[in-house]
Every structure is written in C-alpha cells, then in structure tokens.
Design a protein around this motif. Structure first.
Motif, PDB file in Angstrom:
ATOM      1  N   GLU A 310      99.596 -49.263  63.813  1.00 23.19           N
ATOM      2  CA  GLU A 310     100.553 -48.223  63.418  1.00 23.19           C
ATOM      3  C   GLU A 310     100.917 -47.348  64.618  1.00 23.19           C
ATOM      4  N   MET A 311      99.916 -46.980  65.419  1.00 20.25           N
ATOM      5  CA  MET A 311     100.170 -46.150  66.593  1.00 20.25           C
ATOM      6  C   MET A 311     100.941 -46.917  67.660  1.00 20.25           C
ATOM      7  N   VAL A 312     100.606 -48.202  67.826  1.00 19.44           N
ATOM      8  CA  VAL A 312     101.329 -49.044  68.790  1.00 19.44           C
ATOM      9  C   VAL A 312     102.799 -49.137  68.412  1.00 19.44           C
ATOM     10  N   LEU A 313     103.058 -49.360  67.130  1.00 13.41           N
ATOM     11  CA  LEU A 313     104.434 -49.538  66.677  1.00 13.41           C
ATOM     12  C   LEU A 313     105.255 -48.263  66.803  1.00 13.41           C
ATOM     13  N   LYS A 314     104.618 -47.105  66.764  1.00 10.09           N
ATOM     14  CA  LYS A 314     105.354 -45.860  66.986  1.00 10.09           C
ATOM     15  C   LYS A 314     105.966 -45.852  68.379  1.00 10.09           C
ATOM     16  N   ILE A 315     105.185 -46.307  69.370  1.00 12.26           N
ATOM     17  CA  ILE A 315     105.711 -46.403  70.732  1.00 12.26           C
ATOM     18  C   ILE A 315     106.795 -47.473  70.801  1.00 12.26           C
ATOM     19  N   PHE A 316     106.514 -48.623  70.180  1.00 18.73           N
ATOM     20  CA  PHE A 316     107.474 -49.732  70.243  1.00 18.73           C
ATOM     21  C   PHE A 316     108.820 -49.346  69.640  1.00 18.73           C
ATOM     22  N   PHE A 317     108.814 -48.740  68.464  1.00 18.13           N
ATOM     23  CA  PHE A 317     110.088 -48.407  67.812  1.00 18.13           C
ATOM     24  C   PHE A 317     110.829 -47.285  68.526  1.00 18.13           C
ATOM     25  N   LYS A 318     110.088 -46.365  69.100  1.00 17.34           N
ATOM     26  CA  LYS A 318     110.740 -45.335  69.926  1.00 17.34           C
ATOM     27  C   LYS A 318     111.461 -46.002  71.089  1.00 17.34           C
ATOM     28  N   ASN A 319     110.796 -46.977  71.709  1.00 16.20           N
ATOM     29  CA  ASN A 319     111.409 -47.722  72.810  1.00 16.20           C
ATOM     30  C   ASN A 319     112.540 -48.623  72.330  1.00 16.20           C
ATOM     31  N   LEU A 320     112.396 -49.209  71.140  1.00  5.59           N
ATOM     32  CA  LEU A 320     113.441 -50.083  70.615  1.00  5.59           C
ATOM     33  C   LEU A 320     114.743 -49.310  70.419  1.00  5.59           C
ATOM     34  N   LYS A 321     114.622 -48.074  69.953  1.00  5.01           N
ATOM     35  CA  LYS A 321     115.807 -47.211  69.808  1.00  5.01           C
ATOM     36  C   LYS A 321     116.440 -46.959  71.180  1.00  5.01           C
ATOM     37  N   LEU A 322     115.600 -46.688  72.178  1.00  6.22           N
ATOM     38  CA  LEU A 322     116.112 -46.471  73.527  1.00  6.22           C
ATOM     39  C   LEU A 322     116.749 -47.753  74.077  1.00  6.22           C
ATOM     40  N   PHE A 323     116.125 -48.894  73.783  1.00  3.82           N
ATOM     41  CA  PHE A 323     116.625 -50.188  74.240  1.00  3.82           C
ATOM     42  C   PHE A 323     118.018 -50.458  73.683  1.00  3.82           C
ATOM     43  N   LEU A 324     118.179 -50.210  72.387  1.00  2.00           N
ATOM     44  CA  LEU A 324     119.479 -50.427  71.746  1.00  2.00           C
ATOM     45  C   LEU A 324     120.531 -49.459  72.260  1.00  2.00           C
ATOM     46  N   ASP A 325     120.083 -48.271  72.642  1.00  2.00           N
ATOM     47  CA  ASP A 325     121.010 -47.265  73.188  1.00  2.00           C
ATOM     48  C   ASP A 325     121.221 -47.432  74.686  1.00  2.00           C
ATOM     49  N   LYS A 326     120.602 -48.502  75.242  1.00  2.00           N
ATOM     50  CA  LYS A 326     120.717 -48.799  76.680  1.00  2.00           C
ATOM     51  C   LYS A 326     120.223 -47.637  77.549  1.00  2.00           C
ATOM     52  N   LYS A 327     119.102 -47.045  77.115  1.00  2.16           N
ATOM     53  CA  LYS A 327     118.474 -45.963  77.864  1.00  2.16           C
ATOM     54  C   LYS A 327     117.146 -46.435  78.443  1.00  2.16           C
ATOM     55  N   GLU A 328     116.603 -45.689  79.400  1.00  2.00           N
ATOM     56  CA  GLU A 328     115.359 -46.065  80.058  1.00  2.00           C
ATOM     57  C   GLU A 328     114.181 -45.995  79.089  1.00  2.00           C
ATOM     58  N   LEU A 329     113.327 -47.007  79.111  1.00  2.00           N
ATOM     59  CA  LEU A 329     112.194 -47.078  78.197  1.00  2.00           C
ATOM     60  C   LEU A 329     111.022 -46.271  78.723  1.00  2.00           C
ATOM     61  N   ILE A 330     110.183 -45.791  77.802  1.00  3.10           N
ATOM     62  CA  ILE A 330     108.960 -45.089  78.177  1.00  3.10           C
ATOM     63  C   ILE A 330     107.834 -46.105  78.369  1.00  3.10           C
ATOM     64  N   ASN A 331     106.735 -45.671  78.988  1.00  2.00           N
ATOM     65  CA  ASN A 331     105.543 -46.519  79.190  1.00  2.00           C
ATOM     66  C   ASN A 331     105.837 -47.766  80.010  1.00  2.00           C
ATOM     67  N   GLN A 332     106.765 -47.667  80.941  1.00  2.00           N
ATOM     68  CA  GLN A 332     107.062 -48.831  81.783  1.00  2.00           C
ATOM     69  C   GLN A 332     105.920 -49.083  82.759  1.00  2.00           C
ATOM     70  N   VAL A 333     105.583 -50.348  82.928  1.00  2.00           N
ATOM     71  CA  VAL A 333     104.530 -50.771  83.858  1.00  2.00           C
ATOM     72  C   VAL A 333     105.152 -51.048  85.218  1.00  2.00           C
ATOM     73  N   ASP A 334     104.529 -50.501  86.245  1.00  2.00           N
ATOM     74  CA  ASP A 334     104.914 -50.811  87.620  1.00  2.00           C
ATOM     75  C   ASP A 334     104.178 -52.088  88.030  1.00  2.00           C
ATOM     76  N   ARG A 335     104.909 -53.174  88.146  1.00  2.00           N
ATOM     77  CA  ARG A 335     104.256 -54.471  88.400  1.00  2.00           C
ATOM     78  C   ARG A 335     103.537 -54.496  89.745  1.00  2.00           C
ATOM     79  N   LYS A 336     103.948 -53.648  90.691  1.00  2.00           N
ATOM     80  CA  LYS A 336     103.274 -53.591  91.987  1.00  2.00           C
ATOM     81  C   LYS A 336     101.925 -52.890  91.870  1.00  2.00           C
ATOM     82  N   LEU A 337     101.857 -51.837  91.045  1.00  2.00           N
ATOM     83  CA  LEU A 337     100.600 -51.092  90.865  1.00  2.00           C
ATOM     84  C   LEU A 337      99.701 -51.769  89.839  1.00  2.00           C
ATOM     85  N   GLY A 338     100.298 -52.467  88.875  1.00  2.00           N
ATOM     86  CA  GLY A 338      99.508 -53.148  87.854  1.00  2.00           C
ATOM     87  C   GLY A 338      99.196 -52.283  86.658  1.00  2.00           C
ATOM     88  N   TYR A 339      99.907 -51.159  86.498  1.00  5.41           N
ATOM     89  CA  TYR A 339      99.737 -50.311  85.310  1.00  5.41           C
ATOM     90  C   TYR A 339     100.944 -49.399  85.147  1.00  5.41           C
TER      91      TYR A 339
END
Length: 339
Positions: A310-339
């Motif tokens: 339930e807590m995971v999906l709260k983040i996912f759906f918040k991001n899904l709304k941003l994704f559909l609105d073509k806005k920057e997503l939260i909790n993005q991982v920096d692939r160079k840093l690894g987190y």
C-alpha cells in the motif's frame, strides 16, 4: 489517445532469493485489489492506463513488447532494450536496487525510480530497538541463555553514548531522530557530509577512520554501491573498541562478516545484530548461526506487516500522475551512484 500500458511483475518465493519464504511473498505481492485501491485515489487517470498483473516470466516477454511502464522488484534485464522497445519508466518496489546493477541494460532515456521512504518508520524503530538491545547486552544475554549461564550484565542509559551512523538517508535518518532524543551523541557519515537532524556532526565516507575508535555503536544503513562495498573492512573493524556494538541493516557487502565473526568469538566486539546477507535465507551450513553474541534477523528491519505494498503504491501512483502529465518523477535513481 493510446493508453499507457503497465506491466506489474510479482515474484514467487524460492530458496536463496527474495522473497525467501511464503510470508515474504505475501507481503510483497501486488494484487488487483491493492492496485485498484490505489488507483481509486486518482480517478482522472483510470481511463488513461491499462495493466497486467503477472508472475515471474509467465507472460513477461509477450507483455513487455508493448509495455511503457514496468512495476516490480526482480526482472530479467538481459536484452531488455530489444524485448521492451517502448519501455520508458521502471519502478522498483524496494529502496535497494543493487540487484539490478550494473545498469547497462537501461536506455539513456529510461527512468528508474525506487520506493525509498516507505521503510523509514519501521526501520527507525528497528534501529532504536537494536541499539538499545546492544546497550543492554541482549546479544550476550541470549548467548548466555543458550549456554545455560545465569550471569548479571548491567547496563546504563544510552545518554552520552556515541553512535556512528553510516548512512543517513531515510533508514538511518529515522533511527537517528529516535536515538538522539534519548541523549545519544550521533555522528553521521554520508557521501557529501550534508547535515542531518539529530547528528552532532556529519562527516564523509573518507573521514570515517577519524571516528571509529570512539564509537560505542556502529550503525550501518547504506545501500550497496562501489563506494560502500568493503567500507567496514578488517582494518576498520580492528579500530573499534571491544565494547562497541554493531548493527547492519544495509547490505552484507559493506561489512566483513568473516572478520566480525572472529572478533565476536574472541570477545573483541561486544555484540552484533545483522539483518542483511548476500544469500537469503542463510544456508543451514553457515557458520554465522552459532557465532556467540550475534543476533540474526531475516531481513525484516524495514518491512511493515500488511501495508507495505500500500505504501509502495502511494509513491507509484503519485509518480504515475506525474508521468502522464510529462513532469519529472520523484525517487529517481542515479544509475552512476547506484541509489
């Protein structure tokens, strides 16, 4: 307008792999009911998406041919660029993403997000409990109990004791807030030396040798990255006081478990609580099981019973709304840093 297609991948439990038992599978499964419950909070996007809830490799390749979004924990990354040519975003249901590295499977424009933050409350309480257990000699008392020894080990309040907290993100930071309120002196260690609430001072990883000798407790809450692998090696373990206690809720690769075992056997470390292991479950043949003054917990420091997804999906759906609105997503991982 075509709908956004989401592939949801659940994993069945199996030996030596996460989830590693039936309870873990239950706690980490995204069901249709859970997904629809989360989606109901965003009625404006309900008609803009379609989704498939799947298990392991059942329909992975066929579904991923047209998927825009992948939601899950573990998935095959080999040839993913060819298998999923439309893939634009992957959300991982854990905070840790080291199991997906190296990230050469990712297209340059593919966005990777994680679930960092959902673990904070539980991890903070687990961390507080662990340090107070060490302060009150619980690891040694458990060993005495196994040996049928009734020995008085007296403790005192945590106030004034020094906790070196390696990793001050959502997991370590939550513990720091708790323990600092009890009067502990907390020295934080992170990549940039950025100030942290509850810390008397914060240093960078390369300065850690300056504080190990004064640590009453060493608390490890860092992800596995090139910078953290082998961070607490034999030489650094040898700098700790005999009265120091250790907690690791990050990754095994950060800490030399073999040398820690030796030091516990020689009473050169007061006690340790380990929650993470390279192979989970730990094999029955592992020599860690019978190590004195050690408490093993089965990677439960940050998983909340019942409402984790339930807590995971709260983040996912918040991001899904941003994704559909073509806005920057939260909790993005920096692939160079690894987190």
């Amino acid at each position: 307008m075509s709908k956004i297609k989401i592939h949801i991948r659940n994993n069945h439990w199996k030996e030596g792999f996460l989830p590693c038992d039936e309870e873990g599978e239950k706690n980490n499964t995204i069901t249709k009911e859970e997904f629809e419950k989360g989606l109901s909070q965003y009625p404006e996007i309900k008609d803009k998406i379609e989704y498939l809830i799947d298990w392991d490799d059942d329909n992975f390749k066929s579904s991923m041919k047209t998927a825009d979004v992948l939601l899950g924990w573990q998935f095959p990354t080999e040839n993913l660029k060819e298998i999923a040519p439309n893939l634009k975003w992957v959300h991982v249901i854990s905070a840790g993403i080291n199991h997906l590295s190296p990230f050469d499977w990712m297209k340059d424009d593919l966005v990777l997000t994680n679930s960092s933050g959902v673990h904070a409350k539980k991890a903070g309480e687990f961390g507080l409990m662990s340090i107070l257990m060490l302060q009150n000699h619980m690891t040694r008392l458990v060993t005495h109990q196994k040996n049928k020894e009734f020995v008085s080990l007296l403790g005192k309040p945590i106030e004034g004791r020094t906790v070196v907290a390696v990793g001050t993100g959502s997991l370590g930071g939550s513990m720091i807030k708790h323990i600092s309120k009890l009067g502990a002196n907390v020295i934080g260690v992170n990549r940039k030396g950025k100030s942290v609430e509850g810390c008397s001072k914060v240093i960078t990883f390369d300065q850690i040798d300056e504080v190990l000798s004064i640590a009453d407790f060493l608390y490890l809450a860092v992800p596995e990255t090139e910078e953290t692998k082998g961070l607490i090696n034999k030489e650094r373990l040898d700098k700790l006081k005999k009265t120091c206690g250790i907690v690791n809720i990050g990754r095994q690769s950060v800490l030399d478990y073999n040398h820690l075992k030796t030091k516990l056997e020689k009473n050169e470390i007061a006690g340790a609580i380990l929650d993470v292991f390279s192979t989970e479950p730990i094999p029955k043949s592992s020599n860690l099981w019978d190590t004195p003054n050690l408490i093993i917990t089965p990677h439960i420091s940050s998983d909340s019973e019942g409402n984790y997804i339930e807590m995971v999906l709260k983040i996912f759906f918040k991001n899904l709304k941003l994704f559909l609105d073509k806005k920057e997503l939260i909790n993005q991982v920096d692939r160079k840093l690894g987190y």
